[in-house]
Design an enzyme around this catalytic site. Structure first.
Site, PDB file in Angstrom:
ATOM      1  N   TYR A 161      28.364   1.991 -60.935  1.00  0.00           N
ATOM      2  CA  TYR A 161      27.108   1.991 -61.695  1.00  0.00           C
ATOM      3  C   TYR A 161      27.388   2.108 -63.188  1.00  0.00           C
ATOM      4  O   TYR A 161      26.810   1.375 -64.002  1.00  0.00           O
ATOM      5  CB  TYR A 161      26.238   3.148 -61.202  1.00  0.00           C
ATOM      6  CG  TYR A 161      24.911   3.305 -61.892  1.00  0.00           C
ATOM      7  CD1 TYR A 161      23.844   2.468 -61.568  1.00  0.00           C
ATOM      8  CD2 TYR A 161      24.698   4.308 -62.832  1.00  0.00           C
ATOM      9  CE1 TYR A 161      22.610   2.618 -62.177  1.00  0.00           C
ATOM     10  CE2 TYR A 161      23.470   4.472 -63.450  1.00  0.00           C
ATOM     11  CZ  TYR A 161      22.428   3.625 -63.115  1.00  0.00           C
ATOM     12  OH  TYR A 161      21.205   3.788 -63.742  1.00  0.00           O
ATOM     13  N   LYS A 221      26.544  -0.692 -66.050  1.00  0.00           N
ATOM     14  CA  LYS A 221      25.635  -0.437 -67.168  1.00  0.00           C
ATOM     15  C   LYS A 221      26.348  -0.599 -68.510  1.00  0.00           C
ATOM     16  O   LYS A 221      25.741  -1.024 -69.494  1.00  0.00           O
ATOM     17  CB  LYS A 221      25.029   0.958 -67.041  1.00  0.00           C
ATOM     18  CG  LYS A 221      24.097   1.111 -65.844  1.00  0.00           C
ATOM     19  CD  LYS A 221      22.944   0.119 -65.877  1.00  0.00           C
ATOM     20  CE  LYS A 221      21.910   0.411 -64.778  1.00  0.00           C
ATOM     21  NZ  LYS A 221      20.776  -0.542 -64.812  1.00  0.00           N
TER      22      LYS A 221
END
Length: 264
Positions: A156, A160
């Site tokens: 994640y 990002k």
């Protein structure tokens, strides 16, 4: 909302992951300022329910990892509204880290990257000609403070961080075409993932956030509305933290230091 604050009158917006949480709050905020909103979400019942509760909203079932579905969603927005002015890339996926990185399954890593990063690319690619045609196109990508600091979630966080880089390069590509591209990096947001843990999230807010609380979906939606509007007409390629001061102040360090001073 007064007429003076109807910044999105005549606008059409597409929001991925728009059925709940930050996506839903963003759909409501843009609609409250006059936008017609298309909610793209993988959950058909949730998308239908949210769209039914927002005046002028529509929905489409979409998995952002499926190129055909992405292109269909963008085409639906343009056909339904006659234009597309705003794209909000909000859909995401996450997975728990394994204790050792060598134990991390490649398929779970790839899925998170595919949803969080490549999904945003797919939508930007499909939407860009229509955003250019609108004459006031804007893309707002929803990132995370994980892009800047390690809070676990290796895939994640990497996705990002990649999204922030893509935001900058896409801003350079979109600028001459009249399309602005920006990113928001939220801190902890009180969504349904925290249901039943209200005490814990309240303690988290007091311990880590200088403003004394974690974020609400509306906090992010307010920032999206600004960056997507003409009020931000000379802002592109930037990443805006909406994190209650989390990354600006080491709140936990200060609390520990204060406790140590008290013991002295």
């Amino acid at each position: 909302m007064t007429d003076a604050l109807k910044r999105f009158a005549g606008y059409a917006a597409l929001i991925t992951g728009g059925a709940r949480g930050v996506g839903e709050a963003t759909a409501r905020r843009l609609a409250s300022e006059g936008a017609r909103v298309l909610i793209a979400d993988i959950d058909p019942e949730a998308a239908r329910k949210t769209a039914a509760d927002i005046p002028g909203a529509s929905f489409v079932v979409c998995d952002v990892s499926d190129t055909d579905q992405v292109e269909t969603a963008v085409a639906h927005a343009v056909e339904h509204f006659g234009r597309l002015d705003v794209l909000v890339n909000n859909a995401f996926a996450n997975t728990d880290d394994t204790p050792l990185v060598e134990d991390q399954p490649e398929d779970s890593w790839n899925r998170v990257i595919d949803i969080c990063l490549t999904g945003a690319f797919r939508f930007a690619r499909a939407a860009m000609p229509h955003l250019e045609a609108s004459g006031r196109g804007a893309i707002v990508n929803i990132g995370s403070v994980n892009a800047e600091v390690d809070f676990d979630g290796h895939a994640y966080s990497a996705a990002k961080a990649g999204l922030a880089s893509f935001t900058r390069t896409l801003a350079g590509h979109g600028g001459p075409r009249g399309v602005r591209v920006n990113q928001i990096n939220p801190g902890t947001i009180h969504t349904r993932a925290w249901d039943g843990r209200e005490r814990g999230i309240a303690e988290l807010g007091r311990a880590l956030y200088p403003l004394g609380r974690v974020g609400r979906p509306e906090d992010v939606a307010n920032a999206v509305a600004f960056l997507a509007s003409s009020d931000a007409s000379w802002i592109t390629g930037t990443t805006l933290r909406v994190d209650g001061g989390l990354l600006a102040v080491n709140q936990s360090f200060q609390m520990i230091l204060s406790a140590t001073d008290d013991e002295a």
